[in-house]
Design an enzyme around this catalytic site. Structure first.
Site, PDB file in Angstrom:
ATOM      1  N   LYS B  80       8.041  -7.564   1.290  1.00  0.00           N
ATOM      2  CA  LYS B  80       7.335  -7.410   2.572  1.00  0.00           C
ATOM      3  C   LYS B  80       7.263  -8.765   3.282  1.00  0.00           C
ATOM      4  CE  LYS B  80       2.769  -5.641   4.091  1.00  0.00           C
ATOM      5  NZ  LYS B  80       1.512  -5.038   3.592  1.00  0.00           N
ATOM      6  N   SER B 156       0.476  -0.823   5.503  1.00  0.00           N
ATOM      7  CA  SER B 156       1.265  -1.742   6.278  1.00  0.00           C
ATOM      8  C   SER B 156       2.596  -2.095   5.613  1.00  0.00           C
ATOM      9  CB  SER B 156       0.467  -3.025   6.524  1.00  0.00           C
ATOM     10  OG  SER B 156       0.137  -3.662   5.314  1.00  0.00           O
ATOM     11  N   SER B 180      -2.448  -0.438   1.900  1.00  0.00           N
ATOM     12  CA  SER B 180      -1.097  -0.745   2.378  1.00  0.00           C
ATOM     13  C   SER B 180      -0.013  -0.607   1.318  1.00  0.00           C
ATOM     14  CB  SER B 180      -1.050  -2.176   2.930  1.00  0.00           C
ATOM     15  OG  SER B 180      -1.817  -2.278   4.098  1.00  0.00           O
TER      16      SER B 180
END
Lengths: 472, 472
Positions: B80, B156, B180
Site C-alpha cells: 500500500k 483504504s 482498512s
C-alpha cells in the site's frame, strides 16, 4: 509532647511478633496510636479520624481472632484522604468536595482484610496537586515536616508520610502521580514505594491524572514496604487501568547479581542552588560505587517527559478527573490549584496526541536505556524548602521539587524512595532508585543492599527509634 | 482481458514448490505478474510500479540463490502506498505529499529479506482515511472491485486487496486503523489479517492514527496469511508502539479445544437496509453452530468505542499525524478528507482525556467478555455499495461500512477477515473473527476450522482459481 503510652514498638515486624507472642494487645496499640495522634496535633497530619469507640470495638473484634491467620493483625495504618475508606468522608483536602463513600477502596480493603487497623485519613495537597504539603486549605492547614516543623513535609501525600515518620502508625498509603509518594518520603526520612502503575488497584481513588495515578506505600523500612506490597497487590477487574501484563513482574535480584547503576550526567543534575544537596548526592554516588558500577547516563529524555507533564496536555487530564466539581465550585479550590488547572482549557486535542506520540518515543528510549542497567539512581528531590519560602513562591518552588520525580509515571517506571543521608541541620536527604515497569521487587532488593552499606541511621530526632531507646 | 502468460500458479505454496522443484523461474513469474498488471489497468490498482528492468534484474539476482534459503523466494507482492519502499515514492494517494524514502519500511524489508519480490505500490483512500476505495484523487482514480467494477473495492487498502484478488501478486501489505485491512478483504473475497497492534512494525508507515495503526496482510488463504505473519513479525526497537508484551502471544488453539463463539444480539446487528446481508450472516451463524456453541453477546461496548473513534477526539490524532502538510497544503487534500479532518480543531484536550478514560473502561469490559469466548464473529462489513452510491453520499455510507470494524484497534483486538459466502449477484460476503490482543495465532486456527466447513469456494469469477482451471 511526649506521652507515657509510647513505649510499644510500632514497627510492623516487632509488633507482629509481640502479637504472636501475646505480649501486647490490639487495644493497647490503638490506645498508644491515639495518644500519639494527640501529641502531634500541631503537625496537621489528619483530615479525619475514626472515633475512639469505633477503633476500640475493632480492636476487641481482632482480639477474638488468631494473629497467625492475619498477616497485618492489629497493625495501625493511615490512608491519604483521596482514597475511599468506608465510614469516613473523602475530601481530597477540599471541604466542598467531601463525600461519604459506601465502601473502602480496593487497596484499603486488602489491608483491612489482612487485619490492619485503619486509624484515619491524612492531610494532602488539595486534589493531590502539589509536592509541598502546603496546599491544604483550612480547616486542615499546612502539614509540617516530621523533623522540623518550619520545613515543608512534601506532598501531596504529606500526612501519610509524617504519620509514619512520627511513628503514629506503622505504615500508610499515599498516591503518586508526579512524585507525591516519594517527595514526602524523602523529606520525612522514610521509605516511599511507588509501585508500577496499574499493579495496585486505583478503584476508590479520586483521580489526579487517571492514566498515571498510583497508590503508594510509606513505611519506615524497605522490608516492611516489601511485605506490604505483597499483601496489597492484586488484580482488580473494576480498575480499568489494572495492568494486564502483571505476570511479567520481575523476580527478585539474584544474590550474586552484579549491579550497574545509572546516574544523570553531572551537568544534568539540578539542585536549584543548594550546594549541600549536591554534595550529599555525590557522597551517595560514592557509596553506590562500593556496590557496583556507576555509569553516567543521558537524563534528557526523562527531563523532556517531565516537561510534557507540567507544560503539556496532562493538566487537561487532571482537570478532566474532577471537571464537574471545578466547573460548579471553582471558588472552593485552593487558589494555587485553580490557577494551575486553568491552563487545561488552553490545550487542544491535536497537541495532546502530539504529546502522547512524543511520550511513546521517550518511553521506548528510556526503557532501552534502563534495560542495560540495574536501575537509575537520582536524588528524590533536589532540595528542601522552608514553608515560608514555598508560600512566597508556590508554583515555581513546587515545580523545582519534581525535577527527579515528574517523569516516572508518564514513562511507566517503578520507583522506590529511600533515606540516604542528612543535611547539617538534621533534615534528611533521600534518593530514588527506579527502573522499568514491573521491576518493583528487584528495586526493593537493590535498595536493601544500599541501605545495608549506607551506614545511615534511619532516624529523625523525634521518631520512634529515639523514643524506643528511651523507653527500652 | 486475458493474456497468454497467466498459467503459472501464483498461490504462495504452489509457487514455492515450483521454485523448489525447478519447474519455474522468478523471471517467468515476474513476467506473468507484469502482464496481469496490464490486464487489470482499468481497476486503478497501482500508484507506482518498479521498472520492468529493475524487477528483471532482481529476478536474475534471485535466480543465483537457493530457494531453500529464502522462505518467500521469488514470491511477488504489493505494498500500500502509505508504506515506504526504497526506490518508489510514498504518496498516501496525495500527489503533493509524495516523497522518496531512503529505505523500505521495517515490515517490507522483512519480506524482501525473505526473498519476496516487490512489484509496486497500491492505490488507497487518501491518507488511509476511508473504507471505500473511492477517495483517491486523479491521477490514481477510484480503485474498482475485483469481481464487479461497478462496486467499491473497499478501502483504504483498496489496491492491495484487489491486486491479490485478481492474482496479480501472491500477497500484499495494507494498513488498518479502523477497518482498512478488513473491509477490502471482504469486498474482494480474500483473507485480511489485522494483527494485534504493535506486533508488526509501523516504522516507515505514514501515520493515520499513530497509536492505532497496524500493518495488515492480504492473502488468498488463511494458511498463507499465517506463513506470512510468522515471517513479517519482529520486534522493531525504532517503532515506539512496538509491543513490549509480545512474549504473551497466545499459542495456537489445541486441536481438541471446544469452540464458543460470541455474536452480537440480533437487535444490535445493523445491515443498513440490506436484507440479503442479514440472511447471509444468519446462514454463517448456522455454520458456526456446527463448529461450536454460539452465544449472543452485548455488542454495545464495541459500538460505543467505535463512536469514540468517529465522533470523539481521534480525528485530532489523524490530523496530528500529517499536521505540517495539512496546514501548508490544504488544497491538495481530497475534499472529503479535508472536510473530515477539519473537525480536529474543535476537539479540546480535556475531552480527549475523558475519551481515553472511557475507552480504557470499555477495553476492560470487552477484554473480560472476550476471555470467556473463543472469539467473536461479526460481518466484516454490513453491506456493499456501488461506486456511484458512495460518490453521492460519501461520508455517511463510508461510516456505515465501519460498523463492525471501527472499534477493533481502539480496543486493542486482533482480527481476521475471511470469505464466508456470496450475494446473488456474485459479490462476496465476509465475516471477521476477533479476540483480545495477541490472539492472532488462535484466531487463524479457528478461522481455518470455519473455512474447512463453510463449503464455500473462495473464488471470484475472474480470479486465478478459474483461470488456473482453464490453464491447468
Amino acid at each position: 509532647m511526649n506521652t507515657s503510652t509510647d513505649c510499644l514498638p510500632l514497627d510492623l515486624f516487632s509488633l507482629r511478633q509481640a502479637y504472636l507472642d501475646g505480649t501486647t494487645t490490639v487495644s493497647a496499640v490503638i490506645r498508644q496510636t491515639l495518644a500519639r495522634v494527640k501529641d502531634f496535633k500541631n503537625h496537621n497530619i489528619w483530615i479525619s479520624l475514626y472515633a475512639e469507640s469505633t477503633l476500640m470495638a475493632q480492636a476487641k473484634k481482632l482480639e477474638g481472632l488468631n494473629p497467625h491467620d492475619l498477616p497485618l493483625y492489629g497493625i495501625p495504618f493511615a490512608v491519604k484522604d483521596n482514597i475511599d475508606c468506608a465510614g469516613l468522608p473523602t475530601t481530597a483536602a477540599c471541604p466542598g468536595f467531601s463525600y461519604l463513600p459506601a465502601t473502602s477502596a480496593f487497596a484499603v480493603q486488602r489491608l483491612l482484610d489482612a487485619g490492619a487497623v485503619l486509624i484515619g485519613k491524612t492531610n494532602m495537597d488539595q486534589f493531590a496537586t502539589g509536592l509541598t504539603g502546603t496546599r491544604s486549605p483550612e480547616p486542615y492547614g499546612i502539614c509540617k515536616n516530621a523533623l522540623n516543623p518550619d520545613y515543608i513535609s512534601g506532598g501531596s501525600s504529606s500526612g501519610s508520610a509524617v504519620a509514619v515518620a512520627l511513628s503514629i502508625v506503622s505504615f500508610s498509603l499515599g498516591t503518586d502521580t508526579a512524585g507525591s509518594g516519594r517527595v514526602p518520603a524523602a523529606f520525612n526520612n522514610i521509605v516511599g514505594l511507588k509501585p508500577t502503575r496499574g499493579l495496585l488497584s486505583c478503584s476508590g481513588v479520586v483521580p489526579a491524572c487517571k492514566s498515571l495515578d498510583c497508590v503508594s506505600i510509606f513505611s519506615p523500612t524497605l522490608a516492611e514496604a516489601e511485605y506490604l506490597l505483597d499483601i496489597v497487590t492484586a488484580y482488580d477487574a473494576h480498575d480499568s487501568y489494572a495492568r494486564s501484563d502483571r505476570q511479567l513482574l520481575a523476580a527478585d535480584l539474584s544474590a550474586t547479581a552484579k549491579l550497574r547503576f545509572g546516574v544523570p550526567k553531572p551537568e544534568q543534575l539540578n539542585f536549584f542552588g543548594d550546594a549541600e544537596s549536591q554534595a550529599l548526592f555525590a557522597q551517595t554516588v560514592a557509596k553506590l560505587q562500593t556496590l557496583g558500577e556507576v555509569v553516567a547516563i543521558d537524563f534528557q529524555p526523562f527531563l523532556e517527559a517531565a516537561a510534557l507533564l507540567y507544560e503539556g496536555p496532562w493538566v487537561a487530564e487532571r482537570y478532566a478527573g474532577i471537571r464537574p466539581f471545578i466547573e460548579t465550585h471553582p471558588e472552593q479550590l485552593h487558589p494555587v490549584i485553580l490557577e494551575i488547572l486553568a491552563a487545561a482549557k488552553t490545550k487542544n486535542a491535536i497537541a495532546a496526541f502530539d504529546a502522547l506520540h512524543r511520550l511513546q518515543q521517550l518511553k521506548r528510549q528510556t526503557t532501552t536505556l534502563l534495560q542495560g542497567l540495574s536501575c537509575i539512581v537520582v536524588p528524590t528531590a533536589p532540595r528542601i524548602y522552608r514553608i515560608e519560602d514555598v508560600l512566597a513562591d508556590p508554583i515555581r518552588l513546587n515545580s523545582n521539587l519534581g525535577y527527579y520525580t515528574n517523569y516516572m509515571n508518564l514513562l511507566d517506571l517503578a520507583a522506590v524512595a529511600i533515606p540516604a543521608d542528612f543535611y547539617a541541620n538534621g533534615l534528611p536527604f533521600g534518593i530514588t532508585l527506579f527502573s522499568t515497569a514491573l521491576s518493583d521487587n528487584r528495586l526493593l532488593t537493590i535498595a536493601k543492599r544500599f541501605a545495608g552499606i549506607s551506614g545511615q541511621p534511619p532516624t529523625p530526632s523525634n521518631s520512634r527509634y529515639q523514643r524506643l531507646a528511651v523507653c527500652g
